[in-house]
Design a protein around this motif. Structure first.
Motif, PDB file in Angstrom:
ATOM      1  N   THR A 246       0.845  -1.187   0.000  1.00 50.62           N
ATOM      2  CA  THR A 246       0.000   0.000   0.000  1.00 50.62           C
ATOM      3  C   THR A 246       0.880   1.236   0.000  1.00 50.62           C
ATOM      4  OG1 THR A 246      -1.870  -1.057   1.114  1.00 50.62           O
ATOM      5  CG2 THR A 246      -1.691   1.330   1.313  1.00 50.62           C
ATOM      6  N   LEU A 247       0.583   2.142  -0.913  1.00 50.78           N
ATOM      7  CA  LEU A 247       1.307   3.399  -1.048  1.00 50.78           C
ATOM      8  C   LEU A 247       0.389   4.525  -0.601  1.00 50.78           C
ATOM      9  CD1 LEU A 247       2.623   2.694  -4.648  1.00 50.78           C
ATOM     10  CD2 LEU A 247       3.894   2.352  -2.522  1.00 50.78           C
ATOM     11  N   VAL A 248       0.859   5.325   0.331  1.00 50.93           N
ATOM     12  CA  VAL A 248       0.087   6.460   0.834  1.00 50.93           C
ATOM     13  C   VAL A 248       0.673   7.732   0.230  1.00 50.93           C
ATOM     14  CG1 VAL A 248      -0.720   7.689   2.871  1.00 50.93           C
ATOM     15  CG2 VAL A 248      -0.354   5.206   2.972  1.00 50.93           C
ATOM     16  N   PHE A 249      -0.192   8.522  -0.401  1.00 44.01           N
ATOM     17  CA  PHE A 249       0.251   9.730  -1.090  1.00 44.01           C
ATOM     18  C   PHE A 249      -0.375  10.983  -0.492  1.00 44.01           C
ATOM     19  CE2 PHE A 249       0.428   6.372  -4.311  1.00 44.01           C
ATOM     20  CZ  PHE A 249       1.684   6.563  -4.875  1.00 44.01           C
ATOM     21  N   ASP A 250       0.381  12.048  -0.532  1.00 48.20           N
ATOM     22  CA  ASP A 250      -0.152  13.384  -0.285  1.00 48.20           C
ATOM     23  C   ASP A 250      -0.347  14.021  -1.652  1.00 48.20           C
ATOM     24  OD1 ASP A 250      -0.744  15.820   1.354  1.00 48.20           O
ATOM     25  OD2 ASP A 250       0.992  16.570   0.248  1.00 48.20           O
ATOM     26  N   VAL A 251      -1.586  14.447  -1.929  1.00 53.26           N
ATOM     27  CA  VAL A 251      -1.917  14.977  -3.254  1.00 53.26           C
ATOM     28  C   VAL A 251      -2.504  16.382  -3.098  1.00 53.26           C
ATOM     29  CG1 VAL A 251      -3.070  14.511  -5.442  1.00 53.26           C
ATOM     30  CG2 VAL A 251      -2.503  12.604  -3.914  1.00 53.26           C
ATOM     31  N   PRO A 252      -1.688  17.421  -3.177  1.00 51.69           N
ATOM     32  CA  PRO A 252      -2.199  18.783  -3.035  1.00 51.69           C
ATOM     33  C   PRO A 252      -3.302  19.085  -4.051  1.00 51.69           C
ATOM     34  CG  PRO A 252       0.195  18.778  -2.903  1.00 51.69           C
ATOM     35  CD  PRO A 252      -0.217  17.395  -3.334  1.00 51.69           C
TER      36      PRO A 252
END
Length: 240
Positions: free
Chosen positions: A24-30
């Motif tokens: 699982t990849l957790v991203f911050d997406v502005p």
């Protein structure tokens, strides 16, 4: 007018290994506009020479600000999944576009019982629905078909006792001694034992490989479930 989706830069903030070949990849997406459980995104990787490859992945988390989680299963000869599962590190950036899809979604204000049926990595969008349940009093039942215990995604969460969520594992090749069911493909008896009866008119979501989804949908209709209440999402070889 339908708003055109744009590519956004997503930064990896966390990585969790689910199985030896999936993480699982957790991203911050502005600027992320939010999403509904069941939707997916397009992911684009671009090489130094300008060559790019795109793949679609289901979103694994409920709507949570600018946070987007994707669980990716490695495909042996794929162009995208090996990079996402073996190379990508915290701090790296990729491009993604979404959210995509409006049919295979669960809306948290919905009140009928929910039946989730997932095969393999088809558990991903269903997990987003479970995570979006929050304080809802809508009862959930999940039938999770997988080859063996080593292929279990989200073990830490699914093995906890969650109020209002019942989970049944359907192993197809190797089952643990306490499984209570011989290994094999999904069958009508599984839906009777672990699903909702047709008269409760549940909202049904089925996701997984094409053959699995078609078999499950056929069994559901044979048992008397309303086809209009059965939503399916299937996947097959895409190059990974």
């Amino acid at each position: 007018m339908i708003k055109r989706l744009t590519w956004r830069v997503a930064t990896v903030t966390e990585i969790r290994q689910e199985t030896p070949t999936a993480r699982t990849l957790v991203f911050d997406v502005p600027g992320w506009p939010g999403h509904l459980p069941g939707q997916h995104v397009d992911v684009k990787l671009t090489a130094d020479d300008g060559y790019s490859a795109q793949r679609s992945y289901s979103i694994a988390n409920g709507d949570d600000g600018e946070r987007v989680e994707l669980t990716v299963q490695q495909v042996g000869d794929g162009e995208v999944s090996p990079y996402l599962t073996e190379v990508l590190e915290v701090g790296d950036q990729i491009e993604l576009r979404g959210p995509v899809g409006g049919w295979f979604v669960w809306r948290p204000h919905s009140s009928p019982p929910v039946l989730l049926i997932g095969g393999g990595s088809g558990i991903v969008p269903l997990m987003a629905m479970i995570r979006s349940r929050g304080k809802s009093d809508t009862p959930f039942r999940l039938l999770y078909s997988l080859r063996d215990p080593g292929q279990l995604y989200y073990a830490g969460e699914l093995e906890k006792v969650m109020a209002g969520v019942e989970v049944a594992y359907l192993y197809t090749r190797t089952a643990p001694p306490d499984a209570g069911r011989a290994p094999g493909r999904i069958r009508a008896a599984d839906l009777v034992a672990y699903g909702w009866p047709p008269e409760t008119a549940p909202d049904v979501f089925v996701c997984g490989p094409t053959g699995f989804v078609e078999a499950a949908a056929d069994l559901l209709t044979e048992l008397g479930h309303d086809p209009a209440k059965i939503k399916t999402e299937r996947f097959g070889p895409t190059g990974g």
